[in-house]
Enzyme design. Structure first.
Site, PDB file in Angstrom:
ATOM      1  N   TYR A 282       0.840  -1.196   0.000  1.00 42.15           N
ATOM      2  CA  TYR A 282       0.000   0.000   0.000  1.00 42.15           C
ATOM      3  C   TYR A 282       0.883   1.257   0.000  1.00 42.15           C
ATOM      4  O   TYR A 282       0.685   2.177  -0.801  1.00 42.15           O
ATOM      5  CB  TYR A 282      -0.913  -0.043   1.227  1.00 42.15           C
ATOM      6  CG  TYR A 282      -1.862   1.133   1.318  1.00 42.15           C
ATOM      7  CD1 TYR A 282      -3.055   1.126   0.611  1.00 42.15           C
ATOM      8  CD2 TYR A 282      -1.545   2.239   2.096  1.00 42.15           C
ATOM      9  CE1 TYR A 282      -3.925   2.192   0.688  1.00 42.15           C
ATOM     10  CE2 TYR A 282      -2.413   3.315   2.175  1.00 42.15           C
ATOM     11  CZ  TYR A 282      -3.606   3.286   1.477  1.00 42.15           C
ATOM     12  OH  TYR A 282      -4.451   4.345   1.549  1.00 42.15           O
TER      13      TYR A 282
ATOM     14  N   SER B  64      -5.501 -18.101  21.729  1.00 38.52           N
ATOM     15  CA  SER B  64      -6.827 -18.348  21.201  1.00 38.52           C
ATOM     16  C   SER B  64      -7.563 -19.320  22.122  1.00 38.52           C
ATOM     17  O   SER B  64      -7.042 -19.650  23.178  1.00 38.52           O
ATOM     18  CB  SER B  64      -6.616 -18.946  19.818  1.00 38.52           C
ATOM     19  OG  SER B  64      -7.725 -18.729  19.062  1.00 38.52           O
TER      20      SER B  64
ATOM     21  N   LYS C 264     -18.942 -15.214  25.601  1.00 41.22           N
ATOM     22  CA  LYS C 264     -17.874 -14.967  24.627  1.00 41.22           C
ATOM     23  C   LYS C 264     -18.367 -13.868  23.697  1.00 41.22           C
ATOM     24  O   LYS C 264     -19.330 -14.064  22.949  1.00 41.22           O
ATOM     25  CB  LYS C 264     -17.556 -16.233  23.846  1.00 41.22           C
ATOM     26  CG  LYS C 264     -16.402 -16.060  22.888  1.00 41.22           C
ATOM     27  CD  LYS C 264     -15.931 -17.399  22.376  1.00 41.22           C
ATOM     28  CE  LYS C 264     -14.635 -17.285  21.595  1.00 41.22           C
ATOM     29  NZ  LYS C 264     -14.766 -16.517  20.365  1.00 41.22           N
TER      30      LYS C 264
ATOM     31  N   LYS D   2     -19.650 -23.202  22.231  1.00 46.08           N
ATOM     32  CA  LYS D   2     -20.320 -22.339  21.259  1.00 46.08           C
ATOM     33  C   LYS D   2     -21.828 -22.592  21.220  1.00 46.08           C
ATOM     34  O   LYS D   2     -22.267 -23.732  21.362  1.00 46.08           O
ATOM     35  CB  LYS D   2     -19.731 -22.590  19.846  1.00 46.08           C
ATOM     36  CG  LYS D   2     -18.231 -22.399  19.740  1.00 46.08           C
ATOM     37  CD  LYS D   2     -17.782 -20.985  19.993  1.00 46.08           C
ATOM     38  CE  LYS D   2     -17.991 -20.083  18.824  1.00 46.08           C
ATOM     39  NZ  LYS D   2     -16.886 -19.946  17.915  1.00 46.08           N
TER      40      LYS D   2
HETATM   41  S1  IVH Z   1     -10.632 -15.514  27.524  1.00 46.80           S
HETATM   42  C1  IVH Z   1      -6.270 -17.454  26.215  1.00 46.80           C
HETATM   43  N1  IVH Z   1     -13.017 -14.545  27.568  1.00 46.80           N
HETATM   44  O1  IVH Z   1     -12.203 -14.993  22.030  1.00 46.80           O
HETATM   45  C2  IVH Z   1      -7.395 -16.701  25.699  1.00 46.80           C
HETATM   46  N2  IVH Z   1     -11.889 -14.549  25.495  1.00 46.80           N
HETATM   47  O2  IVH Z   1     -11.475 -17.296  20.430  1.00 46.80           O
HETATM   48  C3  IVH Z   1      -8.331 -16.390  26.811  1.00 46.80           C
HETATM   49  N3  IVH Z   1     -13.149 -13.559  23.654  1.00 46.80           N
HETATM   50  O3  IVH Z   1      -9.026 -13.879  21.276  1.00 46.80           O
HETATM   51  C4  IVH Z   1      -9.422 -15.582  26.314  1.00 46.80           C
HETATM   52  N4  IVH Z   1     -14.943 -13.048  24.817  1.00 46.80           N
HETATM   53  O4  IVH Z   1     -10.555 -12.101  22.261  1.00 46.80           O
HETATM   54  C5  IVH Z   1     -11.957 -14.818  26.800  1.00 46.80           C
HETATM   55  N5  IVH Z   1     -15.126 -13.684  27.778  1.00 46.80           N
HETATM   56  C6  IVH Z   1     -14.101 -13.947  27.028  1.00 46.80           C
HETATM   57  C7  IVH Z   1     -14.071 -13.640  25.657  1.00 46.80           C
HETATM   58  C8  IVH Z   1     -12.927 -13.967  24.913  1.00 46.80           C
HETATM   59  C9  IVH Z   1     -14.377 -13.005  23.631  1.00 46.80           C
HETATM   60  C10 IVH Z   1     -12.254 -13.673  22.499  1.00 46.80           C
HETATM   61  C11 IVH Z   1     -10.823 -13.331  22.813  1.00 46.80           C
HETATM   62  C12 IVH Z   1      -9.989 -14.394  22.146  1.00 46.80           C
HETATM   63  C13 IVH Z   1     -10.993 -15.147  21.344  1.00 46.80           C
HETATM   64  C14 IVH Z   1     -10.611 -16.607  21.249  1.00 46.80           C
END
Ligand code: IVH
Length: 673
Positions: A43, A89, A124, A319
């Site tokens: 870019y 993740s 989540k 999920k």
């Molecule tokens: S705990 C070691 N808590 O989900 C990672 N993550 O799929 C612990 N996320 O990148 C993460 N809500 O950004 C946690 N209540 C929650 C969450 C959450 C959304 C996201 C987070 C992570 C992704 C993983």
């Protein structure tokens, strides 16, 4: 604009018009849609080329010059910045059974009969993660997740968000803390925002809208977007917490929002009840959520459990079930993957599921097609969950007249070679592992991909195009595209700039770690974890092609017979060796750097035997590896230490016969603590 007087100016004007269009296009993708197609460097090169021409021919500057685009400033990008501790993740779960397995895995790893369950349960959030680094209570830098190790510095924009304090309040403020959490938009704010944007600028969902709003180069635009923040994690921190919930209590005191719906669950039943309760209330929650996250509350356990790949062993996301829809299968074709797996794919009448247009669904394998009796022209129910590829749940109405059953191909649809089926696998494969066109193209696509050699801006489309034009037939050809310069720059949609960008990306990719290089080769069964084990064993590429691999690898912990077989097959192929040797000359492959520790086990070969009492075998191995030891699966004269638990078997005798240093579990624990 003054009259064009010569050819040079004619050419310059044509180029300026081209650049203006291109820059506008990529600018839109980056800022409005938050889905860039080219990397920052490319870019910036477009901008540079444009500015150079504008400087040389000021009288040719266009009315819609990229420098005059109002409302966005396309001339700079966010700086990259490294997280102190990586941002990880989450493993996904889809059922109560998955949660039970998750708890059992923890019990096994920690060598506990029963885990005293204490999990933080919370929604989540479907947003984007952010890492806020506070130094002595002041927000020093805010980074997006990026690849988990390095993100974009978006501090200025983050400071416009009301939920995020510049200074932490009250007591117990750590010297350093990385507060992790989610940035998102409430559902009704997303709708309001889209109402204000014109058709082309509209976002497809609240998550994209939040990402696009945060990554505005002008923080004043971010300020106008009602972004929200909720904390959910901890990176580096200099306070000593015993429980995650203690940290959450401090967050509240510091003025950082935590999720009001968070709850501590003390049994699997409570965890599942919580899931059902939130799922029922989902429509009334102001923001989008896609499941429940469970996190072990005990931080000492978290620390002992560590990670597998990019996922912690101590957390999981359960999920919500996915969105469903109904459509018709127009055709069923086969796709041949990079390791020869032949997958049936259903082409569908396009249908909108949760804001995403779906026109293909995977059918996984032939057993599944048979079981569900799926045929062309059938009306089917399909579902998609998050980023997961859409799937067909069942046939709702059979086609009339009914089409024939889908048969298992005897020949590969790509190269015509015979197919085969491993008795322990559901997949049918093409046996022409190193010469089938679709497999080779699949391998090239993998080679250039982000997790592999990461040749930015080089996509599947280009691989297919260059394959058809006989420019790229193997990995080495990627680094020889300069031999086809004329052909490429004269192709439709290409020019000097795109060509130069591609060359630059290829050049940049040449510096690569040994483990990524191994991963790039698409050796069957060799994913990221095995690639790392191999890199650790062989240190540099020369050793890969020189050694008697079979003997060498047979004693390495983590490499089973199936993997070993496949590695052997790969390196027995002369063409593969030739390509690797050429790549070694072209690339700059970093040797694997061993961790050096002061421990007496550093660089030593260790074998475990017998039942360990204090630790599980997995945790014991993890500890030994952290101290720099290499774990072998059987005793030989190269073994430095045998660590034995209860009822050791033949390894104990073998070690005794070979006069190997033998340590019991108790002594070992003493030595490592
Ligand atoms: S705990 C070691 N808590 O989900 C990672 N993550 O799929 C612990 N996320 O990148 C993460 N809500 O950004 C946690 N209540 C929650 C969450 C959450 C959304 C996201 C987070 C992570 C992704 C993983």
């Amino acid at each position: 604009m003054s009259k064009i007087i010569n050819n040079e100016e004619k050419k310059a004007l044509k180029k300026l018009k081209e650049l203006s269009k291109k820059i506008k296009y990529h600018n839109d993708l980056y800022h409005a849609k938050d889905s860039p197609e080219i990397n920052d460097k490319k870019y910036d090169d477009l901008i540079k080329e444009n500015n150079l021409l504008e400087k040389k021919f000021p009288h040719l500057i266009l009315k819609n010059s990229p420098n005059k685009i109002i409302g966005s400033k396309p001339l700079q990008k966010f700086k990259k910045s490294k997280h102190i501790l990586p941002m990880l993740s989450l493993q996904n779960a889809f059922s109560e059974d998955d949660i039970m397995e998750f708890v059992q895995r923890i019990e096994k790893f920690l060598n506990l009969k029963y885990l005293d369950i204490e999990f933080i349960s919370e929604p989540k959030i479907d947003g984007l993660s952010i890492n806020l680094f506070y130094y002595k209570g002041e927000l020093e830098i805010a980074r997006t997740r990026g690849d988990g190790y390095e993100g974009e510095d978006v501090t200025k924009n983050i400071l416009t968000i009301n939920d995020i304090p510049k200074k932490l309040k009250n007591n117990n403020i750590p010297k350093e803390v990385e507060i992790r959490g989610e940035i998102f938009l409430n559902k009704h704010d997303f709708i309001k925002l889209n109402d204000k944007l014109n058709e082309k600028e509209k976002f497809s969902n609240p998550r994209n809208a939040a990402a696009g709003s945060l990554r505005q180069l002008d923080p004043e635009i971010t300020r106008k977007r009602p972004l929200k923040f909720i904390a959910h994690g901890l990176g580096k921190n200099s306070n000593k917490y015993i429980k995650l919930s203690d940290y959450y209590s401090d967050l509240k005191l510091w003025g950082i929002p935590i999720n009001k719906l968070f709850k501590i669950s003390y049994s699997i039943n409570e965890m599942i009840d919580y899931f059902n309760k939130i799922n029922n209330e989902r429509n009334n929650i102001l923001y989008d959520i896609d499941g429940i996250v469970y996190k072990l509350n005990d931080l000492n356990f978290q620390n002992r459990l560590g990670f597998v790949g990019k996922n912690p062993r101590w957390a999981i996301a359960l999920k919500f079930s996915s969105e469903k829809s109904i459509t018709k299968i127009t055709k069923i074709n086969y796709q041949v993957g990079k390791t020869g797996a032949i997958t049936p794919v259903a082409r569908l009448n396009p249908v909108n599921i949760g804001g995403v247009i779906v026109s293909n669904a995977t059918l996984h394998n032939f057993d599944e097609i048979n079981k569900k009796d799926i045929r062309e022209e059938d009306i089917v129910e399909i579902q998609r969950a998050g980023d997961v590829i859409p799937q067909i749940i069942k046939v709702l109405k059979k086609g009339n007249p009914r089409k024939e059953k889908i048969s298992i191909p005897i020949k590969c649809p790509s190269c015509g070679s015979k197919t085969f089926k491993d008795p322990d696998e559901a997949v049918v494969r093409c046996n022409n592992e190193f010469n089938c066109k679709d497999q080779l193209i699949g391998k090239l696509e993998h080679f250039i991909s982000k997790k592999a050699m990461n040749i930015e801006g080089f996509g599947k489309k280009q691989v297919k195009l260059f394959w058809d034009l006989n420019i790229i037939k193997n990995y080495v050809d990627i680094y020889k595209i300069q031999n086809h310069k004329n052909k490429i720059i004269n192709m439709e949609g290409w020019g000097e700039t795109s060509y130069n960008n591609l060359i630059q990306s290829c050049k940049k990719s040449k510096k690569v770690s040994f483990e990524k290089f191994i991963f790039s080769l698409s050796i069957r069964h060799v994913g990221e974890t095995i690639s790392k084990i191999l890199a650790k064993e062989f240190i540099k590429p020369k050793n890969l092609t020189n050694n008697n691999l079979e003997v060498f690898l047979s004693n390495i912990d983590g490499i089973g017979p199936k993997v070993l077989n496949s590695i052997n097959k790969y390196f027995k192929n002369y063409e593969n060796i030739k390509i690797i040797e050429q790549l070694e000359d072209i690339l700059e492959i970093d040797e694997f750097k061993k961790i050096i520790t002061k421990s007496i086990f550093n660089n030593k070969n260790i074998v475990f035997t017998g039942k360990l009492i204090t630790l599980s075998r997995d945790e014991a191995k993890q500890k030994a590896q952290k101290l720099g030891a290499k774990i072998l699966s059987s005793v030989s004269k190269n073994t430095d230490f045998l660590i034995y638990g209860e009822n050791p078997g033949s390894k104990f005798k073998a070690a005794k016969d070979l006069n190997i240093n033998m340590i019991n579990e108790k002594e070992w624990i003493k030595k490592i603590s």
